[in-house]
Write a protein that holds these residues in place. Structure first.
Motif, PDB file in Angstrom:
ATOM      1  N   HIS A 248      -1.617  -4.172   4.297  1.00 29.70           N
ATOM      2  CA  HIS A 248      -2.691  -3.248   3.917  1.00 29.70           C
ATOM      3  C   HIS A 248      -3.346  -3.726   2.622  1.00 29.70           C
ATOM      4  O   HIS A 248      -2.726  -4.432   1.835  1.00 29.70           O
ATOM      5  CB  HIS A 248      -2.152  -1.832   3.727  1.00 29.70           C
ATOM      6  CG  HIS A 248      -1.649  -1.221   4.999  1.00 29.70           C
ATOM      7  ND1 HIS A 248      -2.466  -0.602   5.905  1.00 29.70           N
ATOM      8  CD2 HIS A 248      -0.396  -1.158   5.521  1.00 29.70           C
ATOM      9  CE1 HIS A 248      -1.746  -0.165   6.935  1.00 29.70           C
ATOM     10  NE2 HIS A 248      -0.487  -0.505   6.727  1.00 29.70           N
ATOM     11  N   THR A 249      -4.596  -3.287   2.419  1.00 28.61           N
ATOM     12  CA  THR A 249      -5.366  -3.742   1.255  1.00 28.61           C
ATOM     13  C   THR A 249      -5.960  -2.538   0.536  1.00 28.61           C
ATOM     14  O   THR A 249      -6.345  -1.551   1.164  1.00 28.61           O
ATOM     15  CB  THR A 249      -6.475  -4.707   1.715  1.00 28.61           C
ATOM     16  OG1 THR A 249      -5.873  -5.824   2.371  1.00 28.61           O
ATOM     17  CG2 THR A 249      -7.295  -5.222   0.535  1.00 28.61           C
ATOM     18  N   THR A 250      -6.001  -2.642  -0.796  1.00 27.77           N
ATOM     19  CA  THR A 250      -6.580  -1.572  -1.603  1.00 27.77           C
ATOM     20  C   THR A 250      -7.442  -2.208  -2.699  1.00 27.77           C
ATOM     21  O   THR A 250      -7.412  -3.428  -2.875  1.00 27.77           O
ATOM     22  CB  THR A 250      -5.443  -0.674  -2.152  1.00 27.77           C
ATOM     23  OG1 THR A 250      -5.982   0.535  -2.652  1.00 27.77           O
ATOM     24  CG2 THR A 250      -4.657  -1.368  -3.247  1.00 27.77           C
ATOM     25  N   PHE A 251      -8.216  -1.407  -3.441  1.00 24.41           N
ATOM     26  CA  PHE A 251      -9.279  -1.963  -4.278  1.00 24.41           C
ATOM     27  C   PHE A 251      -9.317  -1.303  -5.648  1.00 24.41           C
ATOM     28  O   PHE A 251      -8.968  -0.135  -5.790  1.00 24.41           O
ATOM     29  CB  PHE A 251     -10.624  -1.768  -3.565  1.00 24.41           C
ATOM     30  CG  PHE A 251     -10.587  -2.241  -2.139  1.00 24.41           C
ATOM     31  CD1 PHE A 251     -10.803  -3.573  -1.837  1.00 24.41           C
ATOM     32  CD2 PHE A 251     -10.260  -1.358  -1.110  1.00 24.41           C
ATOM     33  CE1 PHE A 251     -10.714  -4.021  -0.521  1.00 24.41           C
ATOM     34  CE2 PHE A 251     -10.172  -1.801   0.209  1.00 24.41           C
ATOM     35  CZ  PHE A 251     -10.393  -3.130   0.510  1.00 24.41           C
TER      36      PHE A 251
ATOM     37  N   THR B  91      -0.631  -5.942   0.422  1.00 25.27           N
ATOM     38  CA  THR B  91       0.828  -6.017   0.509  1.00 25.27           C
ATOM     39  C   THR B  91       1.220  -7.189   1.398  1.00 25.27           C
ATOM     40  O   THR B  91       0.620  -7.427   2.447  1.00 25.27           O
ATOM     41  CB  THR B  91       1.433  -4.737   1.099  1.00 25.27           C
ATOM     42  OG1 THR B  91       0.634  -4.307   2.202  1.00 25.27           O
ATOM     43  CG2 THR B  91       1.514  -3.636   0.080  1.00 25.27           C
ATOM     44  N   LEU B  92       2.252  -7.912   0.962  1.00 29.82           N
ATOM     45  CA  LEU B  92       2.817  -9.002   1.747  1.00 29.82           C
ATOM     46  C   LEU B  92       4.232  -8.579   2.109  1.00 29.82           C
ATOM     47  O   LEU B  92       5.140  -8.635   1.275  1.00 29.82           O
ATOM     48  CB  LEU B  92       2.833 -10.299   0.936  1.00 29.82           C
ATOM     49  CG  LEU B  92       1.453 -10.762   0.441  1.00 29.82           C
ATOM     50  CD1 LEU B  92       1.596 -11.965  -0.492  1.00 29.82           C
ATOM     51  CD2 LEU B  92       0.529 -11.092   1.603  1.00 29.82           C
ATOM     52  N   PHE B  93       4.395  -8.119   3.327  1.00 27.46           N
ATOM     53  CA  PHE B  93       5.669  -7.536   3.741  1.00 27.46           C
ATOM     54  C   PHE B  93       6.795  -8.552   3.647  1.00 27.46           C
ATOM     55  O   PHE B  93       7.853  -8.302   3.081  1.00 27.46           O
ATOM     56  CB  PHE B  93       5.548  -6.996   5.170  1.00 27.46           C
ATOM     57  CG  PHE B  93       6.801  -6.353   5.685  1.00 27.46           C
ATOM     58  CD1 PHE B  93       7.128  -5.048   5.341  1.00 27.46           C
ATOM     59  CD2 PHE B  93       7.671  -7.048   6.517  1.00 27.46           C
ATOM     60  CE1 PHE B  93       8.286  -4.446   5.804  1.00 27.46           C
ATOM     61  CE2 PHE B  93       8.833  -6.449   6.986  1.00 27.46           C
ATOM     62  CZ  PHE B  93       9.143  -5.151   6.631  1.00 27.46           C
TER      63      PHE B  93
ATOM     64  N   VAL C 164       2.910  -7.838  -3.894  1.00 24.89           N
ATOM     65  CA  VAL C 164       1.524  -7.395  -3.856  1.00 24.89           C
ATOM     66  C   VAL C 164       0.708  -8.555  -4.405  1.00 24.89           C
ATOM     67  O   VAL C 164       1.017  -9.077  -5.482  1.00 24.89           O
ATOM     68  CB  VAL C 164       1.312  -6.136  -4.720  1.00 24.89           C
ATOM     69  CG1 VAL C 164      -0.172  -5.828  -4.858  1.00 24.89           C
ATOM     70  CG2 VAL C 164       2.059  -4.947  -4.123  1.00 24.89           C
ATOM     71  N   VAL C 165      -0.293  -8.989  -3.652  1.00 22.94           N
ATOM     72  CA  VAL C 165      -1.142 -10.073  -4.130  1.00 22.94           C
ATOM     73  C   VAL C 165      -2.496  -9.514  -4.541  1.00 22.94           C
ATOM     74  O   VAL C 165      -3.118  -8.740  -3.807  1.00 22.94           O
ATOM     75  CB  VAL C 165      -1.285 -11.204  -3.068  1.00 22.94           C
ATOM     76  CG1 VAL C 165      -1.672 -10.660  -1.705  1.00 22.94           C
ATOM     77  CG2 VAL C 165      -2.324 -12.246  -3.508  1.00 22.94           C
TER      78      VAL C 165
ATOM     79  N   ILE D  54      -6.861 -16.214  -5.701  1.00 22.20           N
ATOM     80  CA  ILE D  54      -5.626 -15.461  -5.946  1.00 22.20           C
ATOM     81  C   ILE D  54      -5.457 -15.275  -7.453  1.00 22.20           C
ATOM     82  O   ILE D  54      -5.410 -16.243  -8.205  1.00 22.20           O
ATOM     83  CB  ILE D  54      -4.399 -16.205  -5.388  1.00 22.20           C
ATOM     84  CG1 ILE D  54      -4.602 -16.534  -3.915  1.00 22.20           C
ATOM     85  CG2 ILE D  54      -3.107 -15.423  -5.661  1.00 22.20           C
ATOM     86  CD1 ILE D  54      -3.977 -15.652  -2.925  1.00 22.20           C
ATOM     87  N   LYS D  55      -5.332 -14.017  -7.886  1.00 18.11           N
ATOM     88  CA  LYS D  55      -5.233 -13.735  -9.311  1.00 18.11           C
ATOM     89  C   LYS D  55      -3.789 -13.561  -9.770  1.00 18.11           C
ATOM     90  O   LYS D  55      -3.438 -13.915 -10.884  1.00 18.11           O
ATOM     91  CB  LYS D  55      -6.024 -12.457  -9.653  1.00 18.11           C
ATOM     92  CG  LYS D  55      -7.510 -12.558  -9.336  1.00 18.11           C
ATOM     93  CD  LYS D  55      -8.175 -13.579 -10.238  1.00 18.11           C
ATOM     94  CE  LYS D  55      -9.254 -14.321  -9.475  1.00 18.11           C
ATOM     95  NZ  LYS D  55      -9.670 -15.565 -10.134  1.00 18.11           N
TER      96      LYS D  55
END
Ligand code: K7E
Ligand code: CUA
Ligand code: CA
Length: 633
Positions: free
Chosen positions: A377-380, A389-391, A396-397, A416-417
């Motif tokens: 899933h992605t959030t902002f 999320t990287l299960f 969390v990336v 990628i930060k």
């Protein structure tokens, strides 16, 4: 970027940091911060202690102080919704929805059973996705909607009273999973994915899921009426969904384009798809009478399978899961799950795709950044960054959307930060106000499916771990571990000024209107009368309550009577809730100030039966009792 191999609890332990010693020295967050919060390197005891102190200050809400955000957590297969204060992560309230709750009588009282309708027969539920109604792409604080995967329902919670006020069983489908709301111009529709493909008719005459008559549907619900608006037949199955900021499009991920029944089959295709729905086109067709129906249902159904004017299918890699609209309104982002990528679908290009100006549906893909293993899933944060999320990587990336697009177009940029380890295996994640145009980039909750060693052991069943991450700076910082009971699937955060709960009930509240109606027919004034009405073998007992007494302390019925006790709490003082429990009859309910509540049971045992108040209301709360005298038949 962190290096996971360096900062596991084991390596920290080896480098001289005993968790137990550390916890002793610093009681609050201890291990939460210790392992991985601050980049990858093993840090000195001093740096560590300073970091913990910093984290404690960030989340500390002093006694008597209030949180900045309301969080609404789904209780997963426990069936309720939980209200949590953020950043303290204190649980404020529980709102029973698809479960039975002994404290409030949800599922037991006549009012709750009326709201649950037919489905009150189910004692279980599985809620995943809580979402707050919106006006102009901002939370309006009116309702919260949530799905029930287990029994194919959608429920609505009124946020002014924080109670479920509507429940709808979606017809002719199985397992409502993804659920989102129309954001613009307002939440007219609730979009709800039915996950599983089933035969139609599903009457045992055909079990072949490859047949054309086997399908699932995208379900659109009128949010105000809580009735079905229409359904859309789709190819494949449906997982998650979201809506755009124009009010025109919604999109769903499909992981089983294969319509397979086994694991291998579901993973066969290299790409599944995102299906996009053109809502105005569907509305126009229904208005023009161009629809059919399924089974006995009267709900308008359109066929949105391949080739339809209502949908477009955009191939994306493999078994996609989350579907999230970026808070800037530009992209639908589908997380790859079995692919290390997410796919950014450019919403501005969808008009051309629907008008057939773009021949290849992949032309709407703006980027497909590679993020890590098992993106879900992605959030902002409202600053152009996305968090996924990287299960499998347990991380969390944080990545930059504009830079991901530039990289997709051939530029050499590292989008990628940061990668932050979380504990462990995160599913959803949710940043404050992320589903609105006001995403404020303050807090992020990572809902971890495993807690392993993070808490005192609780037997084979472990708590889950909802971790709070500070995203206000350049770097994500883990500041809190939040153990939770099964299974906070997802959550949503709103600013506290966006939610305006009532302090006591209003006497004309529709929540208990059917009970008030019944009383009226019985000629009862609920605020003053204490009376027993006999109607054949049905007995209706009406009483008031005011701390610390019931308006009636004794009533007589006959063995075998169906007894309905209706209580009106005439206390006007905030926080003075009463309860009613009839001992040995399975009857229990809450009656908050100015509320009317009722419960029905059979007086099947002759003798004297005490009833008592179950919510602590007064120094003489224990004395708030009465007796039901049951005469033998
Ligand atoms: Cu929202 Cu699991 Cu229901 Cu993802 S789904 S984790
Ligand atoms: Cu009334 Cu306790
Ligand atoms: Ca697949």
């Amino acid at each position: 970027m962190s290096d996971k191999s360096k900062n596991t609890p084991e390596t920290l332990e080896k480098s001289g940091f005993s968790r137990r010693g550390f916890l002793g020295a610093s009681a609050l967050t201890g291990a939460a911060v210790a392992a991985t919060a601050f980049g990858g390197a093993v840090m000195s005891r001093e740096t560590w202690a300073a970091a913990v102190k910093d984290a404690q200050q960030k989340i500390h809400v002093a006694p008597g102080e209030l949180d900045d955000y309301y969080g609404f957590w789904s209780g997963g297969h426990q069936g309720e919704v939980r209200v949590v204060g953020v950043p303290s992560m204190r649980e404020l309230m529980r709102i029973p929805v698809f479960n039975v709750d002994s404290a409030t009588g949800w599922g037991l009282t006549n009012e709750s059973r009326h709201i649950m309708g037919e489905s009150a027969k189910f004692l279980n539920g599985d809620c995943h996705h809580p979402h707050i109604s919106m006006t102009d792409g901002k939370y309006d604080g009116k309702y919260l909607f949530i799905n029930d995967k287990a029994n194919s329902r959608v429920a609505r919670i009124r946020l002014d009273i924080m109670k479920c006020d509507k429940m709808l069983t979606v017809p002719n489908v199985q397992a409502i999973h993804g659920l989102r709301l129309q954001k613009v111009p307002h939440t007219k529709y609730v979009f709800a994915n039915a996950e599983f493909v089933i035969p139609h008719p599903n009457d045992g005459s055909n079990f072949d899921l490859q047949a054309e008559s086997a399908y699932t549907m995208f379900n659109v619900i009128d949010a105000e009426k809580m009735e079905m608006a229409f359904q859309v037949i789709v190819d494949g199955n449906l997982d998650n969904t979201d809506a755009d900021y124009t009010g025109k499009y919604a999109a769903s991920t499909c992981y089983n384009s294969e319509k397979a029944t086994d694991l291998g089959g579901m993973m066969r295709n290299e790409r599944d798809w995102v299906v996009v729905y053109n809502i105005p086109r569907i509305e126009a067709a229904i208005k023009a009478g161009k629809f059919s129906t399924v089974g006995d249902s009267k709900v308008p159904v359109v066929d949105g399978r391949a080739g339809s004017e209502f949908t477009r299918y955009i191939p994306v890699p493999k078994n996609p899961h989350g579907c999230n609209t970026s808070s800037d309104g530009k992209y639908f982002i589908a997380a790859g799950k079995l692919s290390p990528t997410v796919t950014m679908i450019e919403i501005a290009k969808l008009d051309d795709l629907f008008d057939d100006k773009l021949k290849d549906p992949r032309d709407v893909v703006a980027a497909e950044p590679e993020l890590g293993l098992g993106p879900l899933h992605t959030t902002f944060d409202g600053r152009g960054n996305a968090y996924t999320t990287l299960f499998i990587d347990s991380q969390v990336v944080k990545w930059n959307m504009a830079e991901a697009v530039r990289a997709y177009n051939g530029e050499k940029v590292n989008y990628i930060k940061q990668k932050l380890d979380v504990q462990y295996q995160p599913g959803h994640l949710h940043a404050s106000l992320t589903e609105t145009s006001e995403a404020d980039g303050k807090w992020l909750v990572a809902l971890c499916k495993f807690s392993k060693d993070r808490f005192l052991p609780t037997g084979p069943l472990h708590p889950e771990n909802d971790q709070l991450i500070d995203i206000s700076g350049d770097e994500m910082k883990l500041v809190h571990d939040g153990p939770t009971y099964a299974e906070p699937h997802d959550c949503i955060l709103a600013r506290r000024d966006q939610i305006k709960p009532q302090k006591i009930w209003k006497r004309d509240d529709p929540f208990f209107a059917p009970t008030v109606e019944r009383a009226k027919k019985d000629g009862i004034n609920l605020e003053t009368d204490n009376k027993v009405i006999r109607d054949g073998n049905k007995v209706r007992v009406y009483m008031t309550s005011m701390a610390p007494t019931y308006g009636m302390t004794e009533f007589t019925v006959k063995q075998g009577d169906e007894v309905t006790v209706t209580i009106t709490n005439i206390d006007q003082i905030e926080d003075v809730s009463h309860g009613f429990v009839m001992t040995n009859h399975g009857a229990s309910m809450e009656i908050s100030p100015q509320q009317t509540a009722s419960i029905t049971f059979t007086a099947d045992k002759p003798g004297l039966h005490w009833y008592y108040c179950s919510w602590f209301c007064h120094a003489l709360h224990m004395e708030m009792v009465g007796r039901m005298l049951v005469e033998p038949a």
